[in-house]
Design a protein around this motif. Structure first.
Motif, PDB file in Angstrom:
ATOM      1  N   ILE A  19      15.781   1.253 -17.164  1.00 54.79           N
ATOM      2  CA  ILE A  19      14.685   0.702 -16.920  1.00 54.79           C
ATOM      3  C   ILE A  19      14.191   0.864 -15.320  1.00 54.79           C
ATOM      4  CG2 ILE A  19      13.221  -1.553 -16.484  1.00 54.79           C
ATOM      5  CD1 ILE A  19      15.039  -2.939 -18.818  1.00 54.79           C
ATOM      6  N   ALA A  20      15.132   1.046 -14.565  1.00 64.21           N
ATOM      7  CA  ALA A  20      14.831   1.201 -13.048  1.00 64.21           C
ATOM      8  C   ALA A  20      14.296   2.566 -12.782  1.00 64.21           C
ATOM      9  CB  ALA A  20      16.122   1.033 -12.275  1.00 64.21           C
ATOM     10  N   ARG A  21      15.045   3.691 -13.632  1.00 62.76           N
ATOM     11  CA  ARG A  21      14.385   4.738 -13.608  1.00 62.76           C
ATOM     12  C   ARG A  21      13.088   4.920 -14.164  1.00 62.76           C
ATOM     13  NH1 ARG A  21      19.933   5.835 -15.783  1.00 62.76           N
ATOM     14  NH2 ARG A  21      21.333   6.370 -14.387  1.00 62.76           N
ATOM     15  N   GLU A  52       6.544 -12.186 -17.936  1.00 62.61           N
ATOM     16  CA  GLU A  52       7.785 -13.025 -17.797  1.00 62.61           C
ATOM     17  C   GLU A  52       7.637 -14.293 -18.582  1.00 62.61           C
ATOM     18  OE1 GLU A  52      10.239 -14.789 -13.718  1.00 62.61           O
ATOM     19  OE2 GLU A  52       8.274 -13.914 -13.616  1.00 62.61           O
ATOM     20  N   ARG A  53       6.131 -14.823 -18.205  1.00 65.16           N
ATOM     21  CA  ARG A  53       5.987 -16.027 -19.301  1.00 65.16           C
ATOM     22  C   ARG A  53       5.961 -16.083 -20.452  1.00 65.16           C
ATOM     23  NH1 ARG A  53       1.392 -16.713 -15.198  1.00 65.16           N
ATOM     24  NH2 ARG A  53      -0.023 -15.957 -16.970  1.00 65.16           N
ATOM     25  N   GLU A  54       5.892 -14.802 -21.049  1.00 59.77           N
ATOM     26  CA  GLU A  54       6.018 -14.545 -22.549  1.00 59.77           C
ATOM     27  C   GLU A  54       7.393 -14.180 -22.834  1.00 59.77           C
ATOM     28  OE1 GLU A  54       2.708 -11.740 -23.515  1.00 59.77           O
ATOM     29  OE2 GLU A  54       1.181 -13.043 -23.121  1.00 59.77           O
ATOM     30  N   GLY A  55       8.075 -14.190 -21.875  1.00 58.25           N
ATOM     31  CA  GLY A  55       9.613 -13.794 -22.564  1.00 58.25           C
ATOM     32  C   GLY A  55       9.860 -12.484 -22.748  1.00 58.25           C
ATOM     33  N   GLN A  56       8.993 -11.376 -22.128  1.00 56.56           N
ATOM     34  CA  GLN A  56       9.197  -9.899 -22.323  1.00 56.56           C
ATOM     35  C   GLN A  56      10.048  -9.583 -20.857  1.00 56.56           C
ATOM     36  OE1 GLN A  56       8.477  -8.038 -24.850  1.00 56.56           O
ATOM     37  NE2 GLN A  56       6.855  -9.072 -25.942  1.00 56.56           N
ATOM     38  N   ASP A  57      11.258  -9.741 -21.195  1.00 54.89           N
ATOM     39  CA  ASP A  57      12.162  -9.520 -19.692  1.00 54.89           C
ATOM     40  C   ASP A  57      12.113  -7.782 -19.322  1.00 54.89           C
ATOM     41  OD1 ASP A  57      12.562 -12.078 -19.926  1.00 54.89           O
ATOM     42  OD2 ASP A  57      14.523 -12.104 -20.720  1.00 54.89           O
ATOM     43  N   GLU A  58      12.371  -7.132 -20.364  1.00 55.63           N
ATOM     44  CA  GLU A  58      12.299  -5.785 -19.834  1.00 55.63           C
ATOM     45  C   GLU A  58      11.024  -5.152 -19.177  1.00 55.63           C
ATOM     46  OE1 GLU A  58      14.061  -2.874 -22.734  1.00 55.63           O
ATOM     47  OE2 GLU A  58      15.591  -4.498 -23.408  1.00 55.63           O
ATOM     48  N   GLN A  59       9.948  -5.534 -19.794  1.00 55.02           N
ATOM     49  CA  GLN A  59       8.741  -5.258 -19.251  1.00 55.02           C
ATOM     50  C   GLN A  59       8.656  -5.603 -17.862  1.00 55.02           C
ATOM     51  OE1 GLN A  59       6.784  -2.840 -19.341  1.00 55.02           O
ATOM     52  NE2 GLN A  59       5.068  -3.067 -20.853  1.00 55.02           N
ATOM     53  N   ALA A  60       8.820  -7.002 -17.649  1.00 54.43           N
ATOM     54  CA  ALA A  60       8.790  -8.010 -16.418  1.00 54.43           C
ATOM     55  C   ALA A  60       9.540  -7.189 -15.373  1.00 54.43           C
ATOM     56  CB  ALA A  60       8.970  -9.277 -16.654  1.00 54.43           C
ATOM     57  N   TYR A  61      10.654  -6.813 -15.671  1.00 57.00           N
ATOM     58  CA  TYR A  61      11.689  -6.114 -14.829  1.00 57.00           C
ATOM     59  C   TYR A  61      11.059  -4.749 -14.385  1.00 57.00           C
ATOM     60  CZ  TYR A  61      16.048  -4.831 -12.772  1.00 57.00           C
ATOM     61  OH  TYR A  61      17.059  -4.565 -11.930  1.00 57.00           O
ATOM     62  N   PRO A 258      18.109   5.461  -8.103  1.00 60.77           N
ATOM     63  CA  PRO A 258      17.690   7.074  -8.260  1.00 60.77           C
ATOM     64  C   PRO A 258      16.174   7.086  -7.256  1.00 60.77           C
ATOM     65  CG  PRO A 258      17.086   6.624 -10.265  1.00 60.77           C
ATOM     66  CD  PRO A 258      17.627   5.357  -9.676  1.00 60.77           C
ATOM     67  N   THR A 259      15.902   8.403  -6.739  1.00 55.98           N
ATOM     68  CA  THR A 259      14.720   8.493  -6.184  1.00 55.98           C
ATOM     69  C   THR A 259      13.562   8.583  -7.248  1.00 55.98           C
ATOM     70  OG1 THR A 259      14.338  11.009  -6.451  1.00 55.98           O
ATOM     71  CG2 THR A 259      15.781  10.070  -4.702  1.00 55.98           C
TER      72      THR A 259
END
Length: 539
Positions: A19-21, A52-61, A258-259
């Motif tokens: 997800i960070a990439r 985040e409020r809707e519980g979509q953790d990956e999209q929020a992250y 990563p960059t």
């Protein structure tokens, strides 16, 4: 070990490293004025809060990480960052990053746990396949990754559930407004807010952003190391990628972020390519044969001395009755649940590089309301522009506010002034800028070269942003457009020409966004109008 819920349209969950990439995979151009990037940063935070409020953790992250990387790595080094008028905004964004870092650490274990469950399930399937010789296909095979579909919400087709979307928007927007009004009673006074913004280390923001100032949060340190490691990562990108076996996620503290990678399109299987990937360039219907428009440009900022005018709510055409059942993505039916976290709208179209576009629901009456407000200018052959504002609900964007900013108009140009009034209003109402609308009193319905540069500021960080052009004296008399990507967005980003008229090297720079694109007109969708122009300019 329990497996993930089986549902149509589900995609494999990802770990925080992946997800960070993805979060860093966006096009940054320092030639775009800092004020546009600050607007994009604010939009990222608003989107993240809703997911985040809707519980979509990956999209929020993803959005929180992208915001942190944008602010700490790019905006801190923007050519306009030394300008005094942007000092407060940059300090505020740095403070948002500090809040985001805490949320990222909370979201990390939940995301990794979901990924580990999926990894274990896939290992068991693989073992079963080897033992019994059966074929098992991954639920995400051949699909571009979209974090909005890594949770447990039921994916829905937007075009088949417009009535449900209208009902959901009415309930959710009303609920959020109630919460926002209640929060205003307990909000800090303006004096306290100003005091906190300039307190402590943030009063010395240049040193705080410098390389010598250590950040207390370890995640923040790793994000800021991105620039230092850029050359090394670029060299590694030239090497052939080695596939890695599916394993459980390692600790985040052991992962070095990563960059910013070179822009790479998401891969899509040819059989998975939707009809929406076909580009309509408007070659025959929208030739840019007339003089272009001036670039919207205004660097002025000021503090509002009085609250904005009361919005005028438009009574929409009554929406058809919402059916007792809704159409799910797999063709089955289910009873509607107006909890936004219980389902998510599927993308309705894709960028030319395969990136999914969230659906935008547009009130059909909005265009006529805008033309009525613009009528005095139109009769005098003067252009008028407005801002399309709205919110995010269940992975879809709803236009719920038409904002008419203070502006200076000519027969061929429309220049907004007092842009800080727009930002202040959207901040106070927790609104996202989803695009803009403007008139061509005597010209045809097309996007001029300068219109394209203006829209680039909207679409650079919010790919779903749209531009509505109204040409009341021509046929067709209106259109909804977006830049293509590629080649449109990057072509305009890299264009440094400043003349009133200039061609671009690519031809198919923009395309239609109304169906079969990602924009749907939804009968019954409520919206409000706010006119920030002085009264003498409204008649």
């Amino acid at each position: 070990m329990a497996s993930l819920p089986s549902r149509s349209g589900a995609l494999a969950p990802q770990n925080v490293e992946k997800i960070a990439r993805i979060a860093q995979d966006y096009e940054y151009n320092p030639l775009i004025p800092l004020r546009y990037w600050l607007r994009s940063a604010a939009t990222l935070i608003r989107e993240a809060r809703i997911y985040e409020r809707e519980g979509q953790d990956e999209q929020a992250y993803l959005l929180l990480f992208r915001h942190a990387q944008l602010v700490l790595v790019n905006l801190a080094k923007h050519p306009d960052a030394k300008d005094e008028k942007y000092r407060k905004a940059l300090v505020d964004e740095e403070k948002e990053v500090q809040k985001s870092l805490e949320k990222l650490e909370v979201l990390k274990p939940r995301i990794n746990k979901r990924y580990e469950r999926y990894a274990q399930m896939m290992r068991e399937r693989q073992a079963n396949k080897e033992k019994h010789g059966t074929n098992t296909v991954s639920i995400s095979e051949g699909r571009p990754y979209d974090p909005a579909f890594s949770g447990i919400a039921e994916p829905l087709e937007a075009g088949e559930n417009k009535d449900l979307a209208v009902k959901l928007a009415r309930k959710e927007i009303s609920r959020r407004e109630t919460v926002r009004r209640a929060g205003r009673h307990t909000a800090l006074s303006p004096e306290e807010q100003r005091s906190r913004r300039t307190a402590g280390v943030w009063g010395d923001w240049e040193n705080a952003l410098g390389d010598g100032q250590e950040m207390d949060n370890d995640l923040s340190k790793r994000i800021r190391e991105v620039r230092v490691n850029m050359d090394y990562t670029d060299r590694r990108e030239t090497q052939k990628a080695i596939p890695q076996p599916l394993t459980t996620t390692s600790s985040l503290s052991a992962y070095k972020y990563p960059t910013v990678p070179r822009q790479k399109p998401l891969e899509i299987e040819p059989t998975q390519t939707p009809m929406d990937l076909q580009v309509d360039t408007g070659r025959d219907r929208y030739p840019p044969s007339l003089p272009p428009k001036e670039l919207l440009k205004d660097e002025s900022r000021f503090d509002l001395n009085e609250p904005p005018p009361r919005p005028n709510k438009v009574s929409p055409t009554p929406a058809p009755a919402v059916p007792e059942k809704i159409q799910r993505a797999d063709g089955n039916e289910a009873h509607p649940d107006l909890n936004p976290s219980s389902f998510t709208f599927k993308p309705s179209a894709y960028l030319e590089n395969g990136t999914p576009l969230r659906t935008i629901f547009l009130p059909p009456e909005l265009r006529m309301q805008f033309l009525a407000l613009a009528a005095p200018n139109t009769r005098r052959n003067l252009e008028t522009c407005g801002i399309l504002c709205g919110t995010l609900i269940s992975n879809a964007l709803f236009i719920s506010r038409l904002l008419i900013p203070e502006q200076i108009s000519t027969s061929d140009t429309c220049e907004t002034i007092n842009e800080s009034a727009i930002f202040e209003y959207c901040d106070s109402e927790d609104l996202m800028m989803l695009g803009w609308i403007h008139t061509h009193p005597t010209q045809t319905c097309f996007m001029s070269s300068r219109d394209l540069h203006t829209h680039c500021g909207y679409q650079v960080m919010l790919p779903e942003s749209i531009a509505i052009v109204c040409a009341p004296s021509k046929n067709p008399d209106w259109g909804v457009f977006r830049l293509t990507d590629p080649p449109g967005l990057k072509t305009v980003l890299n264009c440094t020409q400043t003349g009133l008229f200039h061609p671009h090297s690519e031809y198919n720079i923009y395309t239609e966004a109304l169906r079969p694109g990602h924009v749907f007109e939804a009968a019954g969708l409520e919206f409000e109008t706010v006119d920030l122009r002085p009264r003498e300019s409204q008649s």
